[in-house]
Design an enzyme around this catalytic site. Structure first.
Site: not given
Length: 171
Positions: A10-13
């Site tokens: 998912g969102c890499f952050w």
């Protein structure tokens, strides 16, 4: 000797932040993996036409952290049955994947995914593929949640507190 694996969740952050807290992980870097265009930008990846997944390059010390244990941590923060989405993020760039650069990691990942599947009625859709391409994301994405502590993240904050602990299923 350090090893490297690329994980898309998912969102890499949030994935980067969580994995950076795991004991034995030495370096993390966010980027774009396994797409079909060269040097994509964040906007291009989000547009859906590049085929890249938001991913995290994870360098780790195998004397401190086995790949199996690292994958258990990873599975702790993803929905492995969600195709092309995690949390509220939807799109091909948010797919889940294990992208390996060491041939011996294929079997470890396959066994780990088979074990994970036993805990779900739905099909586990995490890719287990060789890394075909990887491009580091723009600098403003690197260590994003460290730079922006209140930034968006699909991973519950309680998971970050668990990052340094032994994951479930690992002795």
């Amino acid at each position: 000797m350090e090893k490297t694996i690329y994980l898309a969740g998912g969102c890499f952050w949030g994935v980067e932040k969580y994995l950076s807290l795991v004991i034995g992980v030495t370096t993390t870097q966010v980027g774009y993996a396994n797409g079909h265009t060269k040097n994509p930008t964040y906007e291009e990846v989000c547009g859906g036409g590049t085929g890249h997944a938001e991913a995290v390059r994870v360098d780790y010390d195998p004397d401190q952290l086995s790949l199996d244990a690292l994958l258990e941590h990873f599975f702790n923060i993803i929905d492995p049955t969600a195709k092309n989405r995690q949390g509220a993020d939807v799109g091909n760039q948010y797919r889940t994947g294990i992208y390996h650069v060491h041939p011996e990691d294929v079997g470890v990942a396959a066994e780990s995914l088979a074990h994970l599947q036993k805990h779900f009625y739905e099909t586990v859709v995490v890719e287990n593929l060789p890394l075909t391409s990887y491009y580091p994301a723009e600098e403003y994405h690197q260590k994003y949640l460290d730079k922006n502590p209140g930034g968006y993240c699909h991973i519950p904050s309680s998971k970050f507190e668990e990052a340094g602990e032994t994951p479930p299923g690992i002795k």
